[in-house]
Design a protein around this motif. Sequence first.
Motif, PDB file in Angstrom:
ATOM      1  N   SER A 117       0.860  -1.192   0.000  1.00  0.00           N
ATOM      2  CA  SER A 117       0.000   0.000   0.000  1.00  0.00           C
ATOM      3  C   SER A 117       0.890   1.235   0.000  1.00  0.00           C
ATOM      4  O   SER A 117       2.104   1.141   0.218  1.00  0.00           O
ATOM      5  CB  SER A 117      -0.920   0.003   1.214  1.00  0.00           C
ATOM      6  N   GLY A 118       0.265   2.382  -0.267  1.00  0.00           N
ATOM      7  CA  GLY A 118       0.997   3.642  -0.213  1.00  0.00           C
ATOM      8  C   GLY A 118       1.345   4.236  -1.558  1.00  0.00           C
ATOM      9  O   GLY A 118       1.874   5.352  -1.628  1.00  0.00           O
ATOM     10  N   GLY A 119       1.075   3.507  -2.633  1.00  0.00           N
ATOM     11  CA  GLY A 119       1.364   4.054  -3.957  1.00  0.00           C
ATOM     12  C   GLY A 119       0.416   5.176  -4.329  1.00  0.00           C
ATOM     13  O   GLY A 119      -0.581   5.424  -3.652  1.00  0.00           O
ATOM     14  N   GLY A 120       0.751   5.871  -5.403  1.00  0.00           N
ATOM     15  CA  GLY A 120      -0.083   6.960  -5.865  1.00  0.00           C
ATOM     16  C   GLY A 120       0.691   7.872  -6.785  1.00  0.00           C
ATOM     17  O   GLY A 120       1.781   7.527  -7.254  1.00  0.00           O
ATOM     18  N   VAL A 121       0.102   9.032  -7.055  1.00  0.00           N
ATOM     19  CA  VAL A 121       0.749  10.028  -7.917  1.00  0.00           C
ATOM     20  C   VAL A 121       1.455  11.055  -7.032  1.00  0.00           C
ATOM     21  O   VAL A 121       0.872  11.580  -6.082  1.00  0.00           O
ATOM     22  CB  VAL A 121      -0.284  10.726  -8.812  1.00  0.00           C
ATOM     23  N   VAL A 122       2.712  11.321  -7.370  1.00  0.00           N
ATOM     24  CA  VAL A 122       3.512  12.250  -6.585  1.00  0.00           C
ATOM     25  C   VAL A 122       4.347  13.107  -7.531  1.00  0.00           C
ATOM     26  O   VAL A 122       4.730  12.648  -8.623  1.00  0.00           O
ATOM     27  CB  VAL A 122       4.396  11.489  -5.573  1.00  0.00           C
ATOM     28  N   GLN A 123       4.594  14.343  -7.149  1.00  0.00           N
ATOM     29  CA  GLN A 123       5.382  15.249  -7.991  1.00  0.00           C
ATOM     30  C   GLN A 123       6.871  14.938  -7.881  1.00  0.00           C
ATOM     31  O   GLN A 123       7.345  14.450  -6.838  1.00  0.00           O
ATOM     32  CB  GLN A 123       5.131  16.700  -7.565  1.00  0.00           C
ATOM     33  N   PRO A 124       7.621  15.227  -8.937  1.00  0.00           N
ATOM     34  CA  PRO A 124       9.088  15.047  -8.862  1.00  0.00           C
ATOM     35  C   PRO A 124       9.666  15.819  -7.687  1.00  0.00           C
ATOM     36  O   PRO A 124       9.247  16.941  -7.387  1.00  0.00           O
ATOM     37  CB  PRO A 124       9.560  15.618 -10.199  1.00  0.00           C
ATOM     38  N   GLY A 125      10.621  15.184  -7.008  1.00  0.00           N
ATOM     39  CA  GLY A 125      11.277  15.793  -5.866  1.00  0.00           C
ATOM     40  C   GLY A 125      10.594  15.525  -4.534  1.00  0.00           C
ATOM     41  O   GLY A 125      11.185  15.762  -3.481  1.00  0.00           O
ATOM     42  N   LYS A 126       9.365  15.023  -4.590  1.00  0.00           N
ATOM     43  CA  LYS A 126       8.631  14.743  -3.355  1.00  0.00           C
ATOM     44  C   LYS A 126       8.945  13.359  -2.814  1.00  0.00           C
ATOM     45  O   LYS A 126       9.745  12.613  -3.369  1.00  0.00           O
ATOM     46  CB  LYS A 126       7.122  14.887  -3.612  1.00  0.00           C
ATOM     47  N   SER A 127       8.295  13.041  -1.677  1.00  0.00           N
ATOM     48  CA  SER A 127       8.532  11.765  -0.996  1.00  0.00           C
ATOM     49  C   SER A 127       7.264  10.929  -0.933  1.00  0.00           C
ATOM     50  O   SER A 127       6.150  11.452  -1.039  1.00  0.00           O
ATOM     51  CB  SER A 127       9.042  12.024   0.427  1.00  0.00           C
ATOM     52  N   LEU A 128       7.477   9.628  -0.715  1.00  0.00           N
ATOM     53  CA  LEU A 128       6.367   8.682  -0.571  1.00  0.00           C
ATOM     54  C   LEU A 128       6.868   7.518   0.253  1.00  0.00           C
ATOM     55  O   LEU A 128       8.042   7.134   0.148  1.00  0.00           O
ATOM     56  CB  LEU A 128       5.907   8.210  -1.954  1.00  0.00           C
ATOM     57  N   ARG A 129       5.996   6.946   1.091  1.00  0.00           N
ATOM     58  CA  ARG A 129       6.378   5.750   1.842  1.00  0.00           C
ATOM     59  C   ARG A 129       5.443   4.605   1.494  1.00  0.00           C
ATOM     60  O   ARG A 129       4.221   4.734   1.629  1.00  0.00           O
ATOM     61  CB  ARG A 129       6.361   5.989   3.351  1.00  0.00           C
ATOM     62  N   LEU A 130       6.049   3.513   1.060  1.00  0.00           N
ATOM     63  CA  LEU A 130       5.296   2.296   0.774  1.00  0.00           C
ATOM     64  C   LEU A 130       5.323   1.373   1.989  1.00  0.00           C
ATOM     65  O   LEU A 130       6.305   1.341   2.725  1.00  0.00           O
ATOM     66  CB  LEU A 130       5.880   1.562  -0.428  1.00  0.00           C
ATOM     67  N   SER A 131       4.253   0.632   2.164  1.00  0.00           N
ATOM     68  CA  SER A 131       4.168  -0.366   3.232  1.00  0.00           C
ATOM     69  C   SER A 131       3.818  -1.718   2.627  1.00  0.00           C
ATOM     70  O   SER A 131       3.195  -1.787   1.560  1.00  0.00           O
ATOM     71  CB  SER A 131       3.105   0.016   4.265  1.00  0.00           C
ATOM     72  N   CYS A 132       4.204  -2.766   3.313  1.00  0.00           N
ATOM     73  CA  CYS A 132       3.875  -4.127   2.892  1.00  0.00           C
ATOM     74  C   CYS A 132       3.500  -4.917   4.140  1.00  0.00           C
ATOM     75  O   CYS A 132       4.353  -5.175   4.993  1.00  0.00           O
ATOM     76  CB  CYS A 132       5.060  -4.767   2.184  1.00  0.00           C
ATOM     77  N   ALA A 133       2.224  -5.260   4.250  1.00  0.00           N
ATOM     78  CA  ALA A 133       1.735  -6.031   5.388  1.00  0.00           C
ATOM     79  C   ALA A 133       1.867  -7.518   5.097  1.00  0.00           C
ATOM     80  O   ALA A 133       1.348  -8.004   4.081  1.00  0.00           O
ATOM     81  CB  ALA A 133       0.288  -5.679   5.677  1.00  0.00           C
ATOM     82  N   ALA A 134       2.549  -8.230   5.984  1.00  0.00           N
ATOM     83  CA  ALA A 134       2.811  -9.651   5.780  1.00  0.00           C
ATOM     84  C   ALA A 134       1.970 -10.501   6.723  1.00  0.00           C
ATOM     85  O   ALA A 134       1.747 -10.120   7.881  1.00  0.00           O
ATOM     86  CB  ALA A 134       4.284  -9.937   5.998  1.00  0.00           C
ATOM     87  N   SER A 135       1.541 -11.642   6.240  1.00  0.00           N
ATOM     88  CA  SER A 135       0.798 -12.587   7.072  1.00  0.00           C
ATOM     89  C   SER A 135       0.973 -13.994   6.520  1.00  0.00           C
ATOM     90  O   SER A 135       1.412 -14.174   5.381  1.00  0.00           O
ATOM     91  CB  SER A 135      -0.687 -12.220   7.119  1.00  0.00           C
ATOM     92  N   GLY A 136       0.648 -14.983   7.357  1.00  0.00           N
ATOM     93  CA  GLY A 136       0.717 -16.372   6.921  1.00  0.00           C
ATOM     94  C   GLY A 136       2.073 -17.021   7.112  1.00  0.00           C
ATOM     95  O   GLY A 136       2.267 -18.172   6.718  1.00  0.00           O
ATOM     96  N   PHE A 137       3.040 -16.292   7.676  1.00  0.00           N
ATOM     97  CA  PHE A 137       4.358 -16.848   7.956  1.00  0.00           C
ATOM     98  C   PHE A 137       5.001 -16.020   9.077  1.00  0.00           C
ATOM     99  O   PHE A 137       4.501 -14.953   9.434  1.00  0.00           O
ATOM    100  CB  PHE A 137       5.242 -16.849   6.699  1.00  0.00           C
ATOM    101  N   THR A 138       6.099 -16.533   9.614  1.00  0.00           N
ATOM    102  CA  THR A 138       6.791 -15.850  10.704  1.00  0.00           C
ATOM    103  C   THR A 138       7.705 -14.788  10.106  1.00  0.00           C
ATOM    104  O   THR A 138       8.844 -15.067   9.711  1.00  0.00           O
ATOM    105  CB  THR A 138       7.581 -16.844  11.566  1.00  0.00           C
ATOM    106  N   PHE A 139       7.184 -13.580  10.032  1.00  0.00           N
ATOM    107  CA  PHE A 139       7.829 -12.466   9.322  1.00  0.00           C
ATOM    108  C   PHE A 139       9.270 -12.254   9.786  1.00  0.00           C
ATOM    109  O   PHE A 139      10.167 -12.061   8.966  1.00  0.00           O
ATOM    110  CB  PHE A 139       7.002 -11.207   9.543  1.00  0.00           C
ATOM    111  N   LYS A 140       9.517 -12.314  11.074  1.00  0.00           N
ATOM    112  CA  LYS A 140      10.827 -11.977  11.622  1.00  0.00           C
ATOM    113  C   LYS A 140      11.914 -12.973  11.224  1.00  0.00           C
ATOM    114  O   LYS A 140      13.093 -12.724  11.445  1.00  0.00           O
ATOM    115  CB  LYS A 140      10.760 -11.894  13.152  1.00  0.00           C
ATOM    116  N   ASN A 141      11.523 -14.076  10.618  1.00  0.00           N
ATOM    117  CA  ASN A 141      12.494 -15.098  10.228  1.00  0.00           C
ATOM    118  C   ASN A 141      13.018 -14.952   8.798  1.00  0.00           C
ATOM    119  O   ASN A 141      13.891 -15.700   8.378  1.00  0.00           O
ATOM    120  CB  ASN A 141      11.884 -16.491  10.370  1.00  0.00           C
ATOM    121  N   TYR A 142      12.458 -13.995   8.053  1.00  0.00           N
ATOM    122  CA  TYR A 142      12.763 -13.920   6.629  1.00  0.00           C
ATOM    123  C   TYR A 142      13.362 -12.579   6.216  1.00  0.00           C
ATOM    124  O   TYR A 142      12.883 -11.513   6.635  1.00  0.00           O
ATOM    125  CB  TYR A 142      11.504 -14.161   5.792  1.00  0.00           C
ATOM    126  N   ASP A 143      14.372 -12.632   5.326  1.00  0.00           N
ATOM    127  CA  ASP A 143      14.808 -11.448   4.612  1.00  0.00           C
ATOM    128  C   ASP A 143      13.681 -11.019   3.679  1.00  0.00           C
ATOM    129  O   ASP A 143      12.872 -11.842   3.234  1.00  0.00           O
ATOM    130  CB  ASP A 143      16.067 -11.740   3.798  1.00  0.00           C
TER     131      ASP A 143
END
Lengths: 111, 119
Positions: B7-33
Amino acid sequence: QSALTQPASVSGSPGQSITISCTGTSSDVGGYNYVSWYQQHPGKAPKLMIYGVGNRPSGVPDRFSGSKSGNTASLTVSGLQPEDEADYYCSSYTSSPTYVVFGGGTKVTVL
Amino acid sequence: QVQLVESGGGVVQPGKSLRLSCAASGFTFKNYDMYWVRQAPGKGLEWVAAISNDGSNKYYADSVKGRFTISRDNSKNTLYLQMNSLRAEDTAVFYCARDQPDSYSPGHWGQGTLVTVSS
């Protein structure tokens, strides 16, 4: 970073076999057994088909096989089926200078 | 089963910032690169960044080094990509992916989120 080199397109008839090459250098493909292959259908996320040169994740048909010789890795699809028509990408661990490099992709057409 | 939802995508102007997120489930997240991989419209896959399971090691493609920052919160099972000084050439679908163990390759992939950099 330079991408790994793949042919732009490969085609075959149903039931035939095709092979896609992926050429790198001794800093990536040739230096490590960390070559992977991905299948991507239009508008979909990539799917891992082969990892560690020749290992198949569970659920991937054994029609898909991988190998490596020197700086070139290969993906072979045997008994080509219509649903195999997709884009295929290779990737490799690389020591120069960073972590992972992808190939440019190969469009597979089933005639 | 393994699920990765960006999530977090969208339209942004050049030079600006954006933060993407990725929600994980179904596995032990802390165990994986984990990885971020992007794909410009009509183009091939480009690896963007990777992070070790505990967040102590981070790796970046030359094209984003110094502008993008990968991070994770293992307590929230979430991966992030902070993107600063965005350029038109950063326009792409950004995929979050879980490492295939012992392979240095993205195994399971999310469905992606589109980032468009345009004035």
